[in-house]
Motif scaffolding. Structure first.
Motif, PDB file in Angstrom:
ATOM      1  N   LYS A   3       0.745  -1.299  -0.077  1.00  0.00           N
ATOM      2  CA  LYS A   3      -0.016  -0.300   0.122  1.00  0.00           C
ATOM      3  C   LYS A   3       1.002   1.265   0.006  1.00  0.00           C
ATOM      4  CE  LYS A   3      -3.961  -0.225   1.841  1.00  0.00           C
ATOM      5  NZ  LYS A   3      -5.037  -0.481   2.845  1.00  0.00           N
ATOM      6  N   PRO A   4       1.866   1.501   0.955  1.00  0.00           N
ATOM      7  CA  PRO A   4       2.870   2.553   0.692  1.00  0.00           C
ATOM      8  C   PRO A   4       3.303   2.622  -0.546  1.00  0.00           C
ATOM      9  CG  PRO A   4       3.110   1.291   2.989  1.00  0.00           C
ATOM     10  CD  PRO A   4       2.258   0.409   2.040  1.00  0.00           C
ATOM     11  N   VAL A   7       0.767   4.076  -3.016  1.00  0.00           N
ATOM     12  CA  VAL A   7       0.614   5.703  -2.534  1.00  0.00           C
ATOM     13  C   VAL A   7       1.732   6.468  -2.937  1.00  0.00           C
ATOM     14  CG1 VAL A   7       0.479   7.405  -0.521  1.00  0.00           C
ATOM     15  CG2 VAL A   7      -0.976   5.317  -0.434  1.00  0.00           C
ATOM     16  N   GLU A   8       2.926   6.180  -2.912  1.00  0.00           N
ATOM     17  CA  GLU A   8       3.980   6.661  -3.413  1.00  0.00           C
ATOM     18  C   GLU A   8       3.846   6.940  -5.211  1.00  0.00           C
ATOM     19  OE1 GLU A   8       7.272   8.750  -4.314  1.00  0.00           O
ATOM     20  OE2 GLU A   8       6.169   8.423  -2.262  1.00  0.00           O
ATOM     21  N   ARG A  11       1.550   9.593  -5.764  1.00  0.00           N
ATOM     22  CA  ARG A  11       2.133  10.808  -5.362  1.00  0.00           C
ATOM     23  C   ARG A  11       3.280  11.505  -6.299  1.00  0.00           C
ATOM     24  NH1 ARG A  11       4.664   9.442  -1.156  1.00  0.00           N
ATOM     25  NH2 ARG A  11       3.284   9.983   0.593  1.00  0.00           N
ATOM     26  N   SER A  79      -6.618   5.849   1.876  1.00  0.00           N
ATOM     27  CA  SER A  79      -5.079   5.891   2.245  1.00  0.00           C
ATOM     28  C   SER A  79      -4.480   6.799   1.490  1.00  0.00           C
ATOM     29  CB  SER A  79      -4.477   4.484   1.972  1.00  0.00           C
ATOM     30  OG  SER A  79      -5.079   3.369   2.722  1.00  0.00           O
ATOM     31  N   VAL A  80      -4.754   6.950   0.025  1.00  0.00           N
ATOM     32  CA  VAL A  80      -4.103   8.075  -0.901  1.00  0.00           C
ATOM     33  C   VAL A  80      -4.432   9.273  -0.322  1.00  0.00           C
ATOM     34  CG1 VAL A  80      -4.042   8.985  -3.086  1.00  0.00           C
ATOM     35  CG2 VAL A  80      -3.815   6.486  -2.764  1.00  0.00           C
ATOM     36  N   SER A  82      -5.130  10.352   2.480  1.00  0.00           N
ATOM     37  CA  SER A  82      -4.707  10.514   4.037  1.00  0.00           C
ATOM     38  C   SER A  82      -3.246  10.785   3.872  1.00  0.00           C
ATOM     39  CB  SER A  82      -5.129   9.489   4.999  1.00  0.00           C
ATOM     40  OG  SER A  82      -6.316   9.335   5.166  1.00  0.00           O
ATOM     41  N   GLU A  83      -2.455   9.855   2.908  1.00  0.00           N
ATOM     42  CA  GLU A  83      -1.115   9.943   2.940  1.00  0.00           C
ATOM     43  C   GLU A  83      -0.215  10.546   1.973  1.00  0.00           C
ATOM     44  OE1 GLU A  83      -0.514   5.721   3.616  1.00  0.00           O
ATOM     45  OE2 GLU A  83      -1.981   5.596   4.956  1.00  0.00           O
ATOM     46  N   ILE A  84      -1.037  11.035   0.730  1.00  0.00           N
ATOM     47  CA  ILE A  84      -0.398  11.586  -0.276  1.00  0.00           C
ATOM     48  C   ILE A  84       0.552  12.680   0.000  1.00  0.00           C
ATOM     49  CG2 ILE A  84      -2.111  12.836  -1.210  1.00  0.00           C
ATOM     50  CD1 ILE A  84      -1.280  12.011  -4.204  1.00  0.00           C
ATOM     51  N   GLY A  85       0.255  13.488   0.983  1.00  0.00           N
ATOM     52  CA  GLY A  85       1.029  14.493   1.269  1.00  0.00           C
ATOM     53  C   GLY A  85       1.046  15.900   0.330  1.00  0.00           C
ATOM     54  N   TYR A 111     -11.241  15.120   4.409  1.00  0.00           N
ATOM     55  CA  TYR A 111     -10.004  15.200   3.807  1.00  0.00           C
ATOM     56  C   TYR A 111      -9.739  16.556   3.447  1.00  0.00           C
ATOM     57  CZ  TYR A 111     -10.114  10.199   3.742  1.00  0.00           C
ATOM     58  OH  TYR A 111     -10.316   8.942   3.938  1.00  0.00           O
TER      59      TYR A 111
END
Length: 239
Positions: A3-4, A7-8, A11, A79-80, A82-85, A111
């Motif tokens: 999953k990480p 998401v990367e 990004r 997850s994307v 929340s975590e994409i930044g 979000y």
């Protein structure tokens, strides 16, 4: 991919402006591709993520290994977000008008770093998409979420990709139904043991009976055919 990792991938695509088209493949998606070579060809133009216990079982049978994570859209997209930044401009396409509208409000509430720049229901002729593509392009989304089910959502993305300026597109299936609250997800313990499909079948038996009761055995038979015919090649990670 983990999953990480996924998401990367989102990004890096958004930050570089590199187009990325994602299909999320469960057993039903795979069976649709088995039955329809044109749809299989459409999927070959996309990055395909694994979804669900059926695809995981198929991977074990064919290659003797597990996927690192279950990348189903209902969990992956949150997850994307929340975590994409990076802040995203998001366009929602699919479901019924009230569902897609409520899904948009949910995203903006949960979000707030991201902005919904447009939405439209999924009821239109795939052969007459000019106005829809123009509306999407005016909104200039970083992320286009298309929730119209298989094979319709992937067909729309691939057939119209040459004229869409969205950076990342994803076929998300029933995501808007869940985000709008019109369909309830299975409890976490049911998800954990791989029985979310049974929970959904009990919720919508008339719509999903054929997909699950007939589709799952057909899928396993097709996978076993591939295994015992020796027609499976070693998978290659292209990303």
């Amino acid at each position: 991919m983990t999953k990480p990792d996924s998401v990367e991938l989102f990004r890096s695509s958004v930050k570089s402006g590199t187009p990325l088209d994602i299909a999320i493949c469960n057993a039903h998606t795979a069976m649709t591709a088995f039955d329809d070579p044109a749809y299989a060809e459409i999927l070959s133009h996309m990055t395909v993520f694994n979804d669900g216990i059926g695809i995981s079982l198929a991977n074990r049978l064919l290659y003797g290994s597990n996927f690192p994570d279950n990348l189903n859209g209902t969990d992956l997209i949150p997850s994307v977000l929340s975590e994409i930044g990076v802040p995203l401009r998001i366009y929602l396409l699919g479901a019924r008008e009230n569902q897609v509208l409520l899904a948009g409000k949910y995203i903006e509430s949960v979000y707030p770093n991201h902005k919904i720049v447009g939405w439209r229901n999924g009821f239109f002729d795939l052969n007459d998409c000019d106005a829809i593509c123009e509306d999407i392009n005016r909104a200039k989304p970083d992320l286009l979420l298309v929730g119209m089910g298989n094979p319709r959502q992937e067909t729309f993305i691939v057939q119209n990709r040459y004229r869409l300026n969205a950076t990342v597109t994803v076929g998300v299936g029933a995501l808007f139904d869940f985000m709008s609250g019109t369909v309830i997800r299975a409890p976490k313990i049911v998800q954990a043991v791989g029985l979310e499909w049974l929970f959904r079948l009990l919720q919508e038996p008339r719509r999903l009976f054929r997909r699950y009761v007939f589709g799952i055995p057909r899928f396993l038979i097709e996978i076993l055919k591939l295994k015992f015919k020796g027609s499976v090649t070693k998978p290659v990670r292209s990303l």
